[in-house]
Design a protein around this motif. Structure first.
Motif, PDB file in Angstrom:
ATOM      1  N   PHE A  93      28.514   3.942  18.104  1.00 23.17           N
ATOM      2  CA  PHE A  93      29.260   4.988  17.426  1.00 23.17           C
ATOM      3  C   PHE A  93      30.089   4.337  16.332  1.00 23.17           C
ATOM      4  CE2 PHE A  93      28.522   8.554  20.309  1.00 23.17           C
ATOM      5  CZ  PHE A  93      27.964   7.877  21.389  1.00 23.17           C
ATOM      6  N   SER A 109      28.405   9.562  16.332  1.00 19.49           N
ATOM      7  CA  SER A 109      27.310   8.772  16.873  1.00 19.49           C
ATOM      8  C   SER A 109      26.533   8.097  15.752  1.00 19.49           C
ATOM      9  CB  SER A 109      26.384   9.662  17.695  1.00 19.49           C
ATOM     10  OG  SER A 109      25.852  10.697  16.875  1.00 19.49           O
ATOM     11  N   LYS A 117      29.098  11.706  22.477  1.00 11.60           N
ATOM     12  CA  LYS A 117      30.154  10.820  22.951  1.00 11.60           C
ATOM     13  C   LYS A 117      30.472  11.045  24.425  1.00 11.60           C
ATOM     14  CE  LYS A 117      32.837  12.336  19.719  1.00 11.60           C
ATOM     15  NZ  LYS A 117      33.993  12.629  18.837  1.00 11.60           N
ATOM     16  N   TRP A 164      33.617   2.036  26.960  1.00 14.13           N
ATOM     17  CA  TRP A 164      33.682   1.813  25.517  1.00 14.13           C
ATOM     18  C   TRP A 164      34.248   0.440  25.228  1.00 14.13           C
ATOM     19  CZ3 TRP A 164      32.126   5.413  21.852  1.00 14.13           C
ATOM     20  CH2 TRP A 164      31.774   6.669  22.347  1.00 14.13           C
TER      21      TRP A 164
END
Length: 122
Positions: free
Chosen positions: A37, A47, A106, A112
């Motif tokens: 992303f 994205s 997402k 992440w």
């Protein structure tokens, strides 16, 4: 818990190529689909690309299709984003993410990284 560390961000000129890497600190890397992303300055995170757990399926946004390639090496616990023909519009913080299934959404990712900065000058 999966920790993700991106690297490879840099300041480059328009037209250049760059390869981003994302290393995962887990022995079960192959269990996770991965996504890339990006978040341009002052904008939302969007994205770029996604890849399935086995690497056989890949997905791209229209802006990435034909210029970017996502790949992974499960033996090295690493996912890559090869970027060609970069333009100033590609300037952003690039994040990798891990989740149960490959998706450009997402919301589909549980883990992440902290991001790596890509700056493209004109």
């Amino acid at each position: 818990q999966v920790q993700l560390v991106e690297s490879g961000g840099a300041l480059v000129q328009a037209g250049a190529s760059l390869r981003l890497s994302c290393a995962a600190s887990t022995r079960t890397f192959a269990w996770y689909a991965m996504g890339w992303f990006r978040q341009p300055p002052g904008k939302e995170r969007d994205s770029v690309a996604a890849i399935s757990r086995d690497g056989l399926s890949t997905y791209y946004t229209n802006s990435a299709k034909g210029r970017f390639t996502i790949s992974r090496d499960n033996a090295k616990n690493t996912v890559y984003l090869h970027m060609n023909s970069l333009t100033p519009e590609d300037t952003a913080v690039y994040y990798c993410a891990a989740g149960p299934a490959a998706t450009l959404a997402k919301q589909g990712y549980d883990y992440w990284g902290q991001g790596t900065q890509v700056n493209v000058s004109s």
